[in-house]
Enzyme design. Structure first.
Site, short mmCIF file in Angstrom:
data_model
loop_
_atom_site.label_atom_id
_atom_site.label_comp_id
_atom_site.label_asym_id
_atom_site.label_seq_id
_atom_site.Cartn_x
_atom_site.Cartn_y
_atom_site.Cartn_z
N TYR A 185 5.55 -3.01 0.06
CA TYR A 185 5.47 -3.13 1.52
C TYR A 185 4.90 -4.49 1.90
O TYR A 185 5.45 -5.19 2.77
CB TYR A 185 4.58 -2.00 2.06
CG TYR A 185 4.23 -2.15 3.52
CD1 TYR A 185 5.11 -1.73 4.51
CD2 TYR A 185 3.01 -2.70 3.91
CE1 TYR A 185 4.78 -1.86 5.86
CE2 TYR A 185 2.68 -2.84 5.24
CZ TYR A 185 3.57 -2.41 6.21
OH TYR A 185 3.24 -2.56 7.54
N GLY A 188 6.80 5.83 17.40
CA GLY A 188 5.67 4.92 17.30
C GLY A 188 5.69 3.76 18.27
O GLY A 188 5.94 3.90 19.47
#
Length: 281
Positions: free
Chosen positions: A164, A12
């Site tokens: 998260y 990524g």
């Protein structure tokens, strides 16, 4: 030639950023969990004309591996101009619907997204300060939620998305506390939301349609790493290329102070900086 450490470099944004910096002939230290992926990336970096990078293997769900990696860095380089704290885990994979813990028994997303980077920054701070002016860039998110200091390990009503978001706000608050302790002419601390739903593994695994390109995310992070105009600019949060504001909880010095002290205890470290008696505010 700048020496730059990128965590989470094999996929990524981290991978794309490493290749972009390689074109500048930067000296790179690349972190990942998979030695084979690191070897492939290292070869690609050299093909871009950069010096052969150093590779560092550590699983950020295990803080002992983070500490070991931090101790290894000064044996690979005598300076560190930039630490890019990019390694992280998303809200779904693995098993985002159920609460999981890392090797230390701490909630998984808090460990990988906050505590690991916090520990690494603490342990590398002497090298960063000796390399002044240096920078720490935290790859964070606009997805933020208030940290519950009475349930920091999220043992009640667990939700992976909220875990998260809490971990990302904790990361941003720690950058503010570092900035309060370390002079900006030595090390600056910034955090950013590089882009929204880039086509990375965290996004595609969950069937989310990408919004921004990977190149947009790279441009935003690259600016914080290299832009001379940002020399001495510390304690800032950016939404892509624009200065922005984190969740309002990040502006509460009492919450930041409690989180900082809890973080130090959890990673087993002492306070740091020019004013270890307390945080900003």
């Amino acid at each position: 030639m700048s020496t730059i450490l990128i965590t989470g470099s094999t996929d990524g944004l981290g991978r794309a950023l490493a290749l972009r910096l390689a074109r500048d002939r930067a000296r790179l230290l690349l972190h990942g969990r998979d030695p084979a992926k690191l070897a492939v990336l290292a070869a690609e970096v050299e093909k871009e004309g950069a010096p052969a990078p150093e590779t560092l293997v550590a699983d950020f769900s295990d803080l002992s591996q983070v500490a070991r990696m931090a101790a290894e860095v000064p044996t690979r380089t005598d300076r560190l101009d930039v630490l890019v704290s990019n390694a992280g885990i998303g809200f779904g994979e693995p098993d985002g619907r159920e609460r999981r813990v890392g090797a230390d028994g701490y909630e998984l997303r808090l460990t990988v997204n906050y505590l690991a980077g916090f520990l690494l920054t603490l342990d590398l701070l002497p090298l960063l300060r000796a390399s002044a002016p240096a920078r720490v860039v935290n790859v964070s998110s606009l997805g933020q939620a208030p940290v519950d200091l009475d349930d920091l390990m999220f043992e009640r009503d667990y939700d992976g998305v909220d875990a998260y978001r809490r971990s990302k706000l904790a990361q941003i608050m720690s950058a503010t506390e570092f900035a309060a302790r370390v002079p900006a002419d030595e090390v600056t601390f910034t955090s950013l939301h590089p882009a929204t739903y880039m086509p990375t593994k965290i996004v595609t695994l969950h069937g989310i349609t990408p919004v921004d390109t990977l190149e947009e995310g790279v441009a935003a992070a690259y600016r914080l790493i290299t832009d001379p105009a940002l020399a001495g600019v510390t304690d800032r949060f950016y939404d892509r290329l624009r200065e922005s504001s984190a969740h309002e909880q990040a502006a509460d010095p009492r919450v930041r102070a409690r989180l900082w002290r809890r973080g130090l205890r959890l990673v087993g470290r002492e306070d740091v900086g020019v004013d270890a008696s307390g945080p900003t505010g």
